[in-house]
Enzyme design. Structure first.
Site, PDB file in Angstrom:
ATOM      1  N   SER A  31       0.817  -1.215   0.000  1.00 54.91           N
ATOM      2  CA  SER A  31       0.000   0.000   0.000  1.00 54.91           C
ATOM      3  C   SER A  31       0.852   1.267   0.000  1.00 54.91           C
ATOM      4  O   SER A  31       0.428   2.297  -0.533  1.00 54.91           O
ATOM      5  CB  SER A  31      -0.932  -0.023   1.220  1.00 54.91           C
ATOM      6  N   ASP A  81      10.766   0.500  -1.753  1.00 51.63           N
ATOM      7  CA  ASP A  81       9.863  -0.553  -1.280  1.00 51.63           C
ATOM      8  C   ASP A  81       9.318  -0.177   0.097  1.00 51.63           C
ATOM      9  O   ASP A  81       9.901   0.655   0.796  1.00 51.63           O
ATOM     10  CB  ASP A  81      10.632  -1.883  -1.206  1.00 51.63           C
ATOM     11  N   GLY A  82       8.254  -0.812   0.488  1.00 52.04           N
ATOM     12  CA  GLY A  82       7.726  -0.645   1.831  1.00 52.04           C
ATOM     13  C   GLY A  82       8.376  -1.670   2.754  1.00 52.04           C
ATOM     14  O   GLY A  82       9.261  -2.422   2.340  1.00 52.04           O
ATOM     15  N   GLY A  95       7.230  -8.933   3.672  1.00 49.89           N
ATOM     16  CA  GLY A  95       6.510 -10.121   3.217  1.00 49.89           C
ATOM     17  C   GLY A  95       5.071 -10.181   3.673  1.00 49.89           C
ATOM     18  O   GLY A  95       4.372 -11.169   3.405  1.00 49.89           O
ATOM     19  N   GLU A 103      10.916  -9.440  -3.897  1.00 55.64           N
ATOM     20  CA  GLU A 103      11.434  -8.205  -3.303  1.00 55.64           C
ATOM     21  C   GLU A 103      12.899  -8.381  -2.919  1.00 55.64           C
ATOM     22  O   GLU A 103      13.714  -7.485  -3.132  1.00 55.64           O
ATOM     23  CB  GLU A 103      10.622  -7.824  -2.062  1.00 55.64           C
TER      24      GLU A 103
HETATM   25  O1  LIG Z   1       5.117  -8.520   0.727  1.00 58.84           O
HETATM   26  C1  LIG Z   1       4.930  -7.329   0.862  1.00 58.84           C
HETATM   27  C2  LIG Z   1       5.943  -6.335   1.137  1.00 58.84           C
HETATM   28  O2  LIG Z   1       7.033  -6.763   1.859  1.00 58.84           O
HETATM   29  C3  LIG Z   1       5.453  -4.959   1.568  1.00 58.84           C
HETATM   30  O3  LIG Z   1       6.458  -4.066   1.211  1.00 58.84           O
HETATM   31  C4  LIG Z   1       5.187  -4.827   3.042  1.00 58.84           C
HETATM   32  O4  LIG Z   1       4.251  -5.806   3.429  1.00 58.84           O
HETATM   33  C5  LIG Z   1       4.652  -3.438   3.405  1.00 58.84           C
HETATM   34  O5  LIG Z   1       3.391  -3.253   2.851  1.00 58.84           O
HETATM   35  P1  LIG Z   1       2.498  -1.973   3.135  1.00 58.84           P
HETATM   36  O6  LIG Z   1       3.186  -0.828   2.488  1.00 58.84           O
HETATM   37  O7  LIG Z   1       1.176  -2.285   2.499  1.00 58.84           O
HETATM   38  O8  LIG Z   1       2.379  -1.812   4.606  1.00 58.84           O
END
Ligand SMILES: O=C[C@H](O)[C@H](O)[C@H](O)COP(=O)(O)O
Length: 229
Positions: A31, A81-82, A95, A103
């Site tokens: 997100s 990346d997040g 993850g 990733e």
């Molecule tokens: O598998 C997903 C990733 O590692 C995302 O970068 C992580 O889960 C963060 O996601 P979000 O930005 O939706 O909190």
């Protein structure tokens, strides 16, 4: 927009300062990255993206962001990346969206890795977010037993709608380990890497070069220095 999403957007937009035209940019998943993709699509910069999931590839197609396969490039300049959790050493857990394998491959092939997060994800010690471990479906029940014996509190990730196991883009299962606190992430990473059937784990150690943390004051921390804006 709620506070968390505002902070995610703020961090994502701040990451644009590290992007220049003609760069090859690794594009994470989740997100927070969704806000970064929007900012990228609205900017003047013409970049080539390397994606980390089917979801991110789909979103790039919708936003007209050009992407290529990772094996078509000889380098990746920077990946944005997040993360699910980040500690003070810029190590993290990723993850939560089941994209950890690709990733990590993209991150390991990037010259620089930038994480964009909201302030709720920063902790002194990792572990409050369940650690995802991507495994081959065959024998995954045995791995769950072994992880339980080791005190890792494993749980197969299932889809909330039909209770079927979540299948990753690469066709694997995810076992989430609910440990609460990870005292030695390096030893734990070594353990997972020695288990047959484990494809990858969500501990990203010494990967992140810079983390951008949304909040009342935006923080940018790098391995060398930290800055508050
Ligand atoms: O598998 C997903 C990733 O590692 C995302 O970068 C992580 O889960 C963060 O996601 P979000 O930005 O939706 O909190």
């Amino acid at each position: 927009m709620n506070t968390k999403n505002l902070q995610k957007k703020q961090a994502a937009e701040a990451a644009m300062q590290y992007i220049q035209s003609d760069m090859i940019v690794g594009l994470g998943t989740g997100s927070t990255v969704a806000y970064f993709l929007e900012a990228l699509a609205q900017s003047e910069h013409r970049i080539i993206g390397v994606t980390t999931s089917k979801l991110t590839s789909q979103r790039c197609a919708e936003l007209n962001i050009p992407i290529v396969d990772i094996d078509e490039v000889d380098h990746i300049d920077v990946t944005v990346d997040g993360a699910d959790e980040v500690d003070t050493y810029l190590n993290g857990i990723k993850g939560g969206g089941a994209a950890l394998l690709m990733e990590k491959i993209v991150a390991k092939n990037s010259r620089e890795n930038i994480w964009i997060v909201d302030s709720s994800k920063v902790h002194d010690t990792l572990g409050s977010f369940p650690l995802p471990v991507e495994v081959i479906p065959y024998g995954s029940g045995q791995l769950i037993r072994q992880f339980a014996d080791k005190g890792l509190f494993p749980k197969l990730r299932r889809r909330p709608d039909d209770n079927q196991p979540v299948i990753t883009d690469a066709g694997h299962y995810i076992i989430d380990c609910h440990m609460q606190t990870i005292n030695n992430p390096y030893a734990l990473a070594e353990y997972f890497e020695s288990q047959v059937g484990v494809v990858e784990h969500g501990l990203f150690l010494n990967v992140c070069d810079r983390v951008i943390i949304g909040g009342e004051t935006l923080q940018i921390q790098s391995r060398q220095q930290s800055q508050t804006i």
